[in-house]
Design a protein around this motif. Structure first.
Motif, mmCIF file in Angstrom:
data_model
loop_
_atom_site.group_PDB
_atom_site.id
_atom_site.type_symbol
_atom_site.label_atom_id
_atom_site.label_comp_id
_atom_site.label_asym_id
_atom_site.label_seq_id
_atom_site.Cartn_x
_atom_site.Cartn_y
_atom_site.Cartn_z
ATOM 1 N N GLN A 185 -15.169 18.115 62.053
ATOM 2 C CA GLN A 185 -14.709 18.043 60.665
ATOM 3 C C GLN A 185 -15.593 18.938 59.804
ATOM 4 N N ASP A 186 -15.154 19.207 58.581
ATOM 5 C CA ASP A 186 -15.941 20.068 57.704
ATOM 6 C C ASP A 186 -16.006 19.520 56.286
ATOM 7 N N TRP A 187 -15.958 18.186 56.155
ATOM 8 C CA TRP A 187 -16.102 17.593 54.836
ATOM 9 C C TRP A 187 -16.987 16.364 54.930
ATOM 10 N N ASP A 188 -17.621 16.019 53.805
ATOM 11 C CA ASP A 188 -18.494 14.848 53.746
ATOM 12 C C ASP A 188 -17.684 13.557 53.813
ATOM 13 N N VAL B 119 -21.243 14.753 57.742
ATOM 14 C CA VAL B 119 -20.141 15.551 58.280
ATOM 15 C C VAL B 119 -20.063 15.232 59.765
#
Length: 121
Positions: A104-107, A100
């Motif tokens: 951002q907040d996603w893989d 991450v």
């Protein structure tokens, strides 16, 4: 810019050992899963081993008991200790990481450039 930098490949005789390292750098918020894949000529890329942030590991059957994956979370680095190497272990080894990034907040999935491992007498 985020990158994975690998080191430690080379030529080794059957039965020998090598240690691969892969360091993640850049604007990283969190590194989740880190792992190693390999690809031999004419074959598909395959999982060798992976380790999640909590330390749980998964190994391919072909390397179980010979290879050990570990990670240093403080350094965002993953290692692959390879013992009792066989000619069939020869391949380009690729580091992989699910990370991450800051802001951002996603893989996101990242790959290293690959390092050659050749097992031959």
């Amino acid at each position: 810019q985020v990158q994975l930098v690998e080191s430690g490949g080379g030529l080794v005789q059957p039965g020998g050992s090598l240690r691969l390292s892969c360091a993640a750098s850049g604007s990283i918020f969190r590194v989740n899963t880190m792992g190693w894949y390999r690809q031999a000529p004419g074959k598909q890329r395959e999982l060798v081993a992976r380790v999640i942030s909590g330390g749980s590991t998964v190994y391919a059957d072909s390397v179980q008991g010979r290879f050990t994956i570990s990670r240093d979370n403080a350094k965002n680095t993953v290692y692959l200790q390879m013992n009792s190497l066989k000619p069939e272990d020869s391949a380009v080894y690729y580091c992989n990481a699910l990370m991450v990034l800051r802001g951002q907040d996603w893989d996101r999935n990242f790959w290293g450039q690959g390092t050659q491992v050749t097992v031959s007498s």
